[in-house]
Design a protein around this motif. Structure first.
Motif, short mmCIF file in Angstrom:
data_model
loop_
_atom_site.label_atom_id
_atom_site.label_comp_id
_atom_site.label_asym_id
_atom_site.label_seq_id
_atom_site.Cartn_x
_atom_site.Cartn_y
_atom_site.Cartn_z
N GLY A 241 -5.26 -14.37 -16.49
CA GLY A 241 -5.73 -14.21 -17.86
C GLY A 241 -6.18 -12.79 -18.15
N PRO A 242 -6.38 -12.47 -19.43
CA PRO A 242 -6.75 -11.10 -19.81
C PRO A 242 -8.10 -10.66 -19.26
CG PRO A 242 -6.96 -12.61 -21.67
CD PRO A 242 -6.26 -13.36 -20.59
N GLU A 243 -8.97 -11.61 -18.92
CA GLU A 243 -10.29 -11.25 -18.39
C GLU A 243 -10.27 -10.97 -16.90
OE1 GLU A 243 -9.67 -15.49 -17.56
OE2 GLU A 243 -9.34 -14.18 -19.31
N TRP A 246 -7.85 -5.95 -12.63
CA TRP A 246 -6.54 -5.28 -12.62
C TRP A 246 -5.64 -5.73 -11.47
CZ3 TRP A 246 -3.40 -1.98 -9.83
CH2 TRP A 246 -2.41 -1.31 -10.56
N HIS A 249 -3.48 -8.68 -12.23
CA HIS A 249 -2.43 -8.47 -13.22
C HIS A 249 -1.21 -7.80 -12.60
CE1 HIS A 249 -4.57 -9.82 -16.79
NE2 HIS A 249 -5.64 -9.20 -16.34
#
Length: 280
Positions: A241-243, A246, A249
């Motif tokens: 998720g975006p939260e 790094w 991701h």
């Protein structure tokens, strides 16, 4: 008469020529693997133990752990595999310390072989040992509903990342096996250090449910990058998720970076520690 004597001397000299490094390594690997054939209980840590974790978390704790995947069993298997490969450092450390204490390495030193062959042979055999555990885990996962939903290339890449990370862990084992004096010390230190590290990651529970400090530690844990890469490549979980931090991701890249970085940092230290331990 002289020609015959010279021919015999030449033959004797050739027979005393040390074997090549690859042949030495191959012999060391075969020697280590023969121990497994003679003592099958050595496979317990990569067969029985991972299966036990699968059963406990999939059928006992799985119902109370919420994830972003439709199936906790599929979400769980990459974490178990990463944990199994991480413990390869304990396997190589225990085997190396045992050989050092029994005087096996001293016997090797009396032979015309390279010290590097001992370390390389131990590393390769340990990687094979841990790979057996991955195969067992894959079979167990298929039995409980785990599936690889990515492409063939992604599946191969994921297994390659497992081996690469396991190779990096081996250098931790060589350092520990060369520094620690007894197998009991190796078992105590490895269990105390490695076991919590594998849990303080996204192996069994999502980091977003942890308190902030532990969440940061878990998301930057190298094991978390590996697990997230496996889940993404095998299609067992949607992207982070975006939260998320790094590394989650970019899990494939970070797994390679962590593995190469650990190897470059610890390989020279491991070789130096082994030479110091085996030098009179």
């Amino acid at each position: 008469m002289t020609t015959t004597t010279l021919g015999a001397a030449t033959t004797e000299a050739l027979s005393l020529t040390p074997p090549g490094l690859w042949r030495q390594v191959r012999t060391m690997v075969w020697r280590n693997l023969k121990h497994i054939r003679r003592m099958p209980e050595m496979l317990a840590d990569v067969t029985i133990q991972p299966i036990m974790f699968v059963v406990l978390f999939a059928y006992v704790f799985g119902g109370s752990i919420s994830t972003d995947s439709t199936s906790y069993r599929e979400w769980l298997l990459p974490g178990i595999m990463a944990q199994t490969m991480t413990f390869s450092c304990a396997i190589v450390a225990l085997g190396l310390t045992t050989d050092l204490n029994k005087g096996i390495v001293d016997r090797f030193r009396s032979l015309p072989i390279s010290r590097a062959s001992v370390l390389i042979g131990r590393s390769i055999s340990s990687l094979i040992h841990s790979s057996i555990g991955v195969v067992v885990m894959a079979a167990t996962g298929l039995a409980i509903g785990w599936r690889i939903r990515g492409s063939f290339g992604q599946a191969v890449l994921a297994f390659g990342l497992l081996l690469l990370f396991g190779f990096a862990m081996i250098w931790i084992g060589i350092v520990s096996g060369s520094v620690l004096k007894t197998p009991e010390a190796v078992q105590g230190v490895m269990f105390t250090v490695i076991f919590p590290v594998t849990f303080l990651a996204n192996t069994f529970a999502p980091p977003q449910h942890m308190i902030p400090v532990l969440r940061v530690m878990a998301e930057w844990n190298p094991i978390s990058s590996l697990v997230q890469a496996l889940r993404t490549l095998w299609g067992n979980s949607p992207p982070a998720g975006p939260e998320a931090a790094w590394p989650l991701h970019h899990p494939v890249l970070m797994t390679v970076v962590w593995s190469v970085g650990i190897t470059l940092l610890l390989a020279p230290l491991a070789v130096r520690a082994f030479i110091r331990r085996t030098t009179d």
